[in-house]
Design a protein around this motif. Structure first.
Motif, short mmCIF file in Angstrom:
data_model
loop_
_atom_site.label_atom_id
_atom_site.label_comp_id
_atom_site.label_asym_id
_atom_site.label_seq_id
_atom_site.Cartn_x
_atom_site.Cartn_y
_atom_site.Cartn_z
N ASP A 135 46.20 59.39 33.60
CA ASP A 135 46.94 59.61 34.85
C ASP A 135 46.13 59.22 36.09
OD1 ASP A 135 49.01 60.55 33.34
OD2 ASP A 135 48.50 62.66 33.60
N PHE A 136 44.81 59.17 35.97
CA PHE A 136 43.95 58.81 37.10
C PHE A 136 43.48 57.36 37.03
CE2 PHE A 136 43.79 63.38 37.09
CZ PHE A 136 43.74 63.72 38.43
N GLN A 137 44.00 56.60 36.09
CA GLN A 137 43.65 55.19 35.98
C GLN A 137 44.73 54.32 36.62
OE1 GLN A 137 43.22 54.74 31.76
NE2 GLN A 137 41.13 55.55 31.71
N ALA A 138 44.38 53.05 36.85
CA ALA A 138 45.37 52.10 37.37
C ALA A 138 46.39 51.82 36.26
CB ALA A 138 44.69 50.82 37.83
N ILE A 139 47.63 52.18 36.51
CA ILE A 139 48.68 52.06 35.50
C ILE A 139 49.58 50.87 35.86
CG2 ILE A 139 50.63 53.21 34.39
CD1 ILE A 139 49.31 55.87 35.12
N PRO A 140 49.57 49.83 35.05
CA PRO A 140 50.42 48.67 35.35
C PRO A 140 51.87 48.95 34.95
CG PRO A 140 49.21 48.29 33.33
CD PRO A 140 48.74 49.61 33.85
N PHE A 141 52.76 48.24 35.61
CA PHE A 141 54.17 48.35 35.26
C PHE A 141 54.83 47.00 35.48
CE2 PHE A 141 53.80 49.48 39.72
CZ PHE A 141 54.81 48.76 40.32
N ALA A 142 55.88 46.75 34.76
CA ALA A 142 56.65 45.52 34.90
C ALA A 142 58.06 45.78 34.40
CB ALA A 142 56.02 44.37 34.11
N SER A 143 59.04 45.36 35.18
CA SER A 143 60.44 45.54 34.80
C SER A 143 61.26 44.42 35.42
CB SER A 143 60.96 46.91 35.25
OG SER A 143 60.90 47.03 36.67
N GLY A 144 62.41 44.24 34.91
CA GLY A 144 63.28 43.18 35.46
C GLY A 144 64.64 43.22 34.81
N GLY A 145 65.53 42.42 35.32
CA GLY A 145 66.87 42.36 34.79
C GLY A 145 67.63 41.18 35.36
#
Length: 561
Positions: free
Chosen positions: A103-113
């Motif tokens: 929870d304290f790390q850099a969390i990547p995310f990617a989404s699209g549609g």
């Protein structure tokens, strides 16, 4: 844009169990130096493999195999279900730390549609793609970087096409409430919980070694009792045959009622022999269950350990009571956990108090927006910068006030629990010392009792031959002898178990890397120094003072109800 989406999908790799194991075992390895008492590997998969192999070897091993105490402890370390469960608890605490640290790390995310639309004869394709990362800061606040793109392309009708990207950066920093210690509390507690789990596991190993040794010695005692009863039964059978022979010779030299007395005692001895055998089988099954071996495995305890105990003989306590109490206060792992948990409770009270303050957050942000027809043209992008403050005055902090009050009560409870544990440990040490002293005295008494009983059997038999004693005298002497022998073995085993219980109570019991093999300090008399009782250990800091009770207005802070 489609190619960019595919590239992002290709970069996404699913998490694997191997990665979880690497992270957890790495965290445990880094912290094992803080708890050197932990013995053996913490690898779960290897432990299961060893357990299955050990159970299979026990079933396929040599029939009637005899185990020494050292071998029994090693088997318990490899095959015991309890040991594997405790080891899994340590892994789970480290796994919880991995979750909190994530929870304290850099969390990547990617989404699209995307979608295809047909309106009034015009068909278009539109879609969106969003990617970036977010990170919660250990000192409080968060940071997020986001790249978002939207596109529209008409396939029929008016040849219209648009594409636009936005690159945004947002930073939130708490200036008063929720910063510093309060922001990192979850991570701090998770890290300390791993240390607590390691100490609890090491403390379990010490106690389990005592339990295994006690079960082993009790099985040895049960078999020795069975053997004593077997010898007594055989002796009485032989005596009965002689009585009957004497009764037939010499015109009834031995009265018939005395022959029947011998027969009655022989039957009673046979019953005791059978009961002793059943007790031994039960003790052996209990030992196998504790070791984690199949009950059908044909193994049993070796008499060598009992013989070694008899050769060494019991010795008085290795410590004076003051030394034992001081060692327990310094070495007991459960006491170290309790002391640290008092600090945790005090820290949580400070964190709860932080919730009563005003919420003042500094918000910084900025973004770049590309032209609608050039999604990657950053040179022509328009930019925006922002800075602001968010303020939440503590006009009503009733829930936070209640949490603070509850945290103060928990801090007092933690201190009270520490005091209670210290008292229980002091009682354990005193009880263990008394038990060891009593076992040594009892052994000396039982040893003399066996010597007297053996002389009595010999003398009554001679007197019977000389016509100066009766059959009942010989029978009573035989029964007293077997009782004395059984009592002597029981006293010897009681002393060995009491010695281990004292080591557990004081905290000087050790296990090695192979498994649960105790390494006891040299036996010393109670009047000699106990400096050799255990290797020197780093001093343990004294527990913190109890948390102060809140003042008259603490339960109703400003703004509370």
């Amino acid at each position: 844009m489609a190619l960019a989406a595919l590239a992002l999908l290709g970069a996404c790799r699913p998490a694997t169990l191997d990665s979880a194991d690497r992270e957890v075992y790495g965290a445990l390895d880094r912290r094992r130096s803080c708890v050197p008492e932990v013995a053996g590997s913490l690898d779960l998969e290897a432990a299961e493999d060893r357990a299955h192999a050990t159970r299979a070897e026990a079933l396929l091993g040599v029939a009637g195999a005899r185990l020494t105490l050292h071998q029994a402890l090693q088997l318990a370390a490899r095959a015991s279900r309890d040991v594997r469960t405790e080891r899994e608890d340590v892994y789970l605490r480290a796994l919880d730390l991995s979750t909190v640290r994530h929870d304290f790390q850099a969390i990547p995310f990617a989404s699209g549609g995307g979608a295809i639309e047909a309106i009034d004869g015009s068909t278009s394709v539109n879609g969106n793609l969003e990617a970036g990362f977010s990170k919660v800061l250990e000192r409080g606040g968060s940071i997020a970087l986001t790249l978002a793109s939207d596109f529209l392309d008409n396939l029929t009708g008016n040849p219209l096409g648009t594409a636009q990207s936005i690159l945004a950066l947002d930073l939130v920093l708490p200036l008063v409430r929720g910063s510093g210690l309060a922001a990192r509390e979850r991570l701090t507690q998770a890290e300390r919980d791993v240390i607590y789990a390691l100490r609890s596991y090491a403390f379990f190993q010490q106690g389990f070694a005592v339990d295994v040794a006690a079960a082993f010695y009790r099985a040895v005692e049960a078999r020795d009792t069975w053997q004593n009863e077997q010898r007594t039964y055989e002796s009485l059978r032989a005596f009965e045959e002689r009585q009957r022979a004497h009764g037939r010779e010499g015109a009834g030299r031995i009265p018939e009622f005395q022959v029947e007395q011998t027969r009655q005692d022989t039957l009673r001895s046979d019953d005791r022999r059978q009961q002793a055998r059943v007790s031994y089988v039960g003790a052996l099954d209990a030992l196998k269950l504790l070791l984690g071996l199949p009950v059908l495995a044909d193994v049993g305890p070796d008499d060598a350990d009992l013989e070694a105990l008899a050769r060494r003989g019991p010795v008085g306590p290795p410590y004076l009571e003051e030394q034992a109490q001081a060692e327990a206060g310094r070495r007991r792992l459960d006491l170290r956990n309790a002391r640290d948990q008092v600090e945790d409770a005090r820290r949580k009270a400070e964190v709860a108090r932080d919730g009563l303050r005003a919420q003042v957050d500094l918000e910084l942000g900025g973004d770049l927006t590309t032209p609608s027809s050039e999604p990657l043209d950053l040179a022509e992008a328009s930019h925006r910068l922002s800075a602001g403050l968010q303020l939440d005055l503590p006009l009503d902090r009733t829930p936070e006030r209640n949490l603070w009050r509850a945290a103060l009560i928990q801090a007092v409870r933690a201190w009270r629990g520490l005091e209670a544990l210290e008292d229980r440990i002091a009682v354990e040490v005193r009880t263990a010392l008394r038990s060891l002293e009593e076992a040594a005295r009892s052994y000396a008494i039982q040893l003399e009792g066996v010597r007297l009983a053996e002389r009595r059997v010999e003398s009554t038999r001679l007197l019977l031959e000389a016509g100066q004693a009766q059959t009942r005298d010989v029978l009573d002497a035989e029964n007293d002898l077997v009782e004395a022998r059984n009592a002597l073995t029981g006293a010897l085993v009681d002393h060995a178990v009491a010695r281990l219980e004292l080591e557990r109570a004081v905290g000087t019991l050790r296990v090695d890397g192979e498994g649960l093999t105790s390494e006891l300090p040299p036996l010393e008399s109670a009047g000699t120094p106990a400096a050799k009782a255990a290797p020197p250990q780093p001093p343990v800091p004294a527990p913190p003072p109890p948390p102060p009770a809140p003042g008259p207005g603490a339960a109703h802070p400003a703004g509370g109800k």
